[in-house]
Design a protein around this motif. Structure first.
Motif, PDB file in Angstrom:
ATOM      1  N   ARG A  46      -2.807  58.573  28.297  1.00 43.90           N
ATOM      2  CA  ARG A  46      -3.487  58.578  29.294  1.00 43.90           C
ATOM      3  C   ARG A  46      -4.822  57.804  29.277  1.00 43.90           C
ATOM      4  N   GLY A  51     -16.116  60.139  33.099  1.00 43.57           N
ATOM      5  CA  GLY A  51     -16.067  61.589  32.857  1.00 43.57           C
ATOM      6  C   GLY A  51     -15.663  62.264  31.733  1.00 43.57           C
ATOM      7  N   GLU A  52     -16.546  61.701  30.578  1.00 45.31           N
ATOM      8  CA  GLU A  52     -16.350  61.861  29.152  1.00 45.31           C
ATOM      9  C   GLU A  52     -16.991  63.240  28.615  1.00 45.31           C
ATOM     10  N   HIS A  53     -16.326  63.809  28.043  1.00 47.63           N
ATOM     11  CA  HIS A  53     -17.071  64.935  27.415  1.00 47.63           C
ATOM     12  C   HIS A  53     -17.551  66.168  28.517  1.00 47.63           C
ATOM     13  N   ASP A  55     -15.244  67.750  30.405  1.00 46.11           N
ATOM     14  CA  ASP A  55     -14.232  68.572  31.030  1.00 46.11           C
ATOM     15  C   ASP A  55     -14.480  70.131  30.459  1.00 46.11           C
ATOM     16  N   TYR A  56     -14.930  70.163  29.125  1.00 44.82           N
ATOM     17  CA  TYR A  56     -15.342  71.509  28.546  1.00 44.82           C
ATOM     18  C   TYR A  56     -16.673  71.783  28.977  1.00 44.82           C
ATOM     19  N   CYS A 188     -10.885  71.560  22.623  1.00 45.12           N
ATOM     20  CA  CYS A 188     -10.815  70.559  23.508  1.00 45.12           C
ATOM     21  C   CYS A 188     -10.951  71.205  25.061  1.00 45.12           C
ATOM     22  N   GLY A 189     -11.145  70.309  26.021  1.00 41.50           N
ATOM     23  CA  GLY A 189     -11.145  70.660  27.330  1.00 41.50           C
ATOM     24  C   GLY A 189      -9.870  70.563  27.845  1.00 41.50           C
ATOM     25  N   ILE A 190      -9.593  70.454  29.062  1.00 38.64           N
ATOM     26  CA  ILE A 190      -8.312  70.592  29.812  1.00 38.64           C
ATOM     27  C   ILE A 190      -7.715  69.104  30.043  1.00 38.64           C
ATOM     28  N   MET A 191      -8.797  68.298  30.219  1.00 45.84           N
ATOM     29  CA  MET A 191      -8.405  66.874  30.784  1.00 45.84           C
ATOM     30  C   MET A 191      -7.113  66.365  30.475  1.00 45.84           C
ATOM     31  N   ASP A 192      -6.764  66.069  28.976  1.00 38.71           N
ATOM     32  CA  ASP A 192      -5.752  65.240  28.623  1.00 38.71           C
ATOM     33  C   ASP A 192      -4.493  65.832  29.049  1.00 38.71           C
ATOM     34  N   LEU A 237      -9.444  64.525  15.795  1.00 37.84           N
ATOM     35  CA  LEU A 237     -10.387  65.175  16.486  1.00 37.84           C
ATOM     36  C   LEU A 237     -10.852  66.753  15.814  1.00 37.84           C
ATOM     37  N   TYR A 242     -16.527  66.524  17.280  1.00 34.37           N
ATOM     38  CA  TYR A 242     -16.044  66.878  18.663  1.00 34.37           C
ATOM     39  C   TYR A 242     -16.457  68.587  18.673  1.00 34.37           C
ATOM     40  N   GLY A 362     -11.835  58.850  26.539  1.00 34.29           N
ATOM     41  CA  GLY A 362     -11.325  59.848  25.508  1.00 34.29           C
ATOM     42  C   GLY A 362     -12.671  60.383  24.484  1.00 34.29           C
ATOM     43  N   ALA A 363     -12.141  60.904  23.425  1.00 36.45           N
ATOM     44  CA  ALA A 363     -13.058  61.691  22.811  1.00 36.45           C
ATOM     45  C   ALA A 363     -14.097  60.621  21.914  1.00 36.45           C
TER      46      ALA A 363
HETATM   47  C1  GLA Z   1     -10.447  64.433  23.992  1.00 42.30           C
HETATM   48  C2  GLA Z   1     -10.470  66.087  24.556  1.00 42.30           C
HETATM   49  C3  GLA Z   1     -10.522  66.091  26.093  1.00 42.30           C
HETATM   50  C4  GLA Z   1     -11.941  65.461  26.561  1.00 42.30           C
HETATM   51  C5  GLA Z   1     -12.184  64.351  25.866  1.00 42.30           C
HETATM   52  C6  GLA Z   1     -13.484  63.746  26.207  1.00 42.30           C
HETATM   53  O1  GLA Z   1      -9.851  63.612  24.613  1.00 42.30           O
HETATM   54  O2  GLA Z   1      -9.042  66.359  24.264  1.00 42.30           O
HETATM   55  O3  GLA Z   1     -10.235  67.528  26.554  1.00 42.30           O
HETATM   56  O4  GLA Z   1     -12.960  66.546  25.948  1.00 42.30           O
HETATM   57  O5  GLA Z   1     -11.828  64.419  24.349  1.00 42.30           O
HETATM   58  O6  GLA Z   1     -13.696  63.516  27.362  1.00 42.30           O
END
Ligand code: GLA
Length: 415
Positions: A46, A51-53, A55-56, A188-192, A237, A242, A362-363
């Motif tokens: 992906r 919209g970075e960092h 999602d959590y 991590c958040g749920i985005m990925d 990560l 992170y 991403g991260a």
């Molecule tokens: C990583 C995490 C995601 C998100 C991004 C930053 O990819 O897996 O959940 O927090 O970093 O946006």
């Protein structure tokens, strides 16, 4: 000895029927024949447009699945043995499905897979017979386009098929995220996992991470393309900062809510639900400069996501590019997840005519960036930005053009 897999890479891009034949050939060489059928699955990498960092932090994110995939050939066994192997990194890992798994460094990528098995067993699915599995990935690893979530979602899709778990794509994503939390030490958040499980060609997903409501937004870029820029700075990560960022935002939220309570005001559920007034209250409450900046990023980034989705819907790519640049700058100064490699790519990219914007995706902490670029400028861009990067950083960046891809599931001929 490393195998030559260049033909597989070629088939993965252009000829899925042929790819299946080749994977089957490798699979049979490795595991022999059986009466059970071999099944095939795939999952995409992906990019995150913006919209970075957040999602959590309860924010909205705007990622898209891309046409770089991991593939899996898998077949049930009559016993309880599990075998994993990988065409690019050959070497068989053997376990037993009845084992109690925990993270072990020497188990490498299998930690994700064994983690998933454990979670599925905890959820009550009857994973009683073993399997043979063979992976082949066309996703650059350790690099910010979420190769690890693709591995997770691909494997969960396979478990779903093999053991009839009836999981929805969203459940697939949640199991992937739980694996990171419980087995990989990444909060991590749920985005990925979400975009990798639900992605569709020709669309980005506007996801509200507080509710998991989501919307497909057509990704019509006309003569423009997203170019992925890999810093080639590897990082994991789990040993990046992170989790520190996750903790800082928790601290900020708790400080803010204490201040709000003491003023008899309503608390906020997450950093992205803040207003400008909340940010002022946070400062008054004595938040350190670091915590203040982390929280400010959440507030401003969330607003940018909304504006970016509107810009894309209106076909205003110039505006989208500007928002991407602002996002990078906020991650550089307020959230501090970029670093010299990504900052160099951001600066050099923006010098090129035809580039509307460029940012980390991403991260961060290394990994990848993306540039929104006119298709006629790609060649020149790669040469000029590549040269400037090498001069400044001392090693090469790599670049690849991408289009959208389909989410995790059984491998289809029109993947
Ligand atoms: C990583 C995490 C995601 C998100 C991004 C930053 O990819 O897996 O959940 O927090 O970093 O946006």
């Amino acid at each position: 000895m490393q195998q030559d897999y260049s033909n597989l890479t070629e088939y993965a891009a252009n000829n899925i029927a042929q790819l299946k034949c080749e994977l089957e050939k490798h699979f049979l060489e490795l595991y022999g024949s059986s009466t059970e059928p071999i099944q095939f699955y795939s999952a995409p990498a992906r990019i995150n447009i913006i919209g970075e960092h957040i999602d959590y932090n309860g924010g909205k994110v705007f990622p898209a699945a891309i046409d770089k995939y991991i593939f899996l050939a898998i077949r049930k066994r009559p016993d309880t043995i599990i075998n994993y192997d990988d065409i690019r990194f050959p070497g068989k890992f053997t376990f037993n499905i009845t084992d109690n798994f925990s993270y072990k460094k020497e188990n490498d990528y299998c930690n994700y897979l064994n983690g998933i098995i454990t979670i599925l067993k905890d959820k009550g699915f009857a994973l009683t017979t073993g399997f043979d599995a063979l992976f082949f990935s066309c996703i650059p690893d350790g690099g910010g386009v979420s190769s690890s979530s693709a591995l997770e979602c691909c494997f969960i899709a396979a478990m779903n098929g093999l053991y009839n778990c009836n999981l929805t794509p969203v459940e697939n994503a949640l199991i992937g995220q739980e694996t990171e939390h419980r087995f990989m030490n990444v909060q991590c958040g749920i985005m990925d996992q979400f975009i990798i499980a639900t992605g569709k060609k020709e669309a980005a997903v506007l996801l509200d991470c507080a509710t998991l409501d989501y919307e497909y937004v057509p990704l019509h870029l006309g003569d423009y393309r997203f170019l992925v820029m890999n810093t080639n700075k590897k990082r994991q990560l789990s040993d990046s900062k992170y989790n520190e960022r996750v903790a800082e935002c928790k601290e900020g939220l708790s400080l803010l809510n204490k201040a709000l309570e003491s003023k008899g005001m309503e608390t906020v559920p997450n950093p992205c639900a803040m207003t400008d007034e909340h940010l002022d209250i946070l400062k008054e409450a004595g938040a350190s400069d670091v915590i203040f900046r982390r929280m400010r990023h959440c507030l401003t980034e969330n607003r940018r996501v909304y504006k970016a989705a509107e810009a894309l819907k209106a076909g205003n790519l110039e505006e989208l590019g500007k928002l991407m640049n602002q996002s990078h700058e906020s991650l550089q100064t307020d959230y501090e997840t970029t670093g010299i490699e990504l900052d160099t790519l951001h600066i050099e990219a923006n010098k090129i005519k035809g580039c509307l914007g460029a940012r980390v995706t991403g991260a961060g902490f290394g990994g990848c960036g993306i540039a929104l670029l006119h298709k006629d400028c790609i060649k020149d861009f790669i040469q000029t930005v590549g040269k400037a990067y090498k001069e400044k950083i001392g090693y090469e960046a790599t670049f690849f053009e991408c289009s959208t891809g389909n989410g995790a599931g059984p491998l289809k001929e029109d993947n």
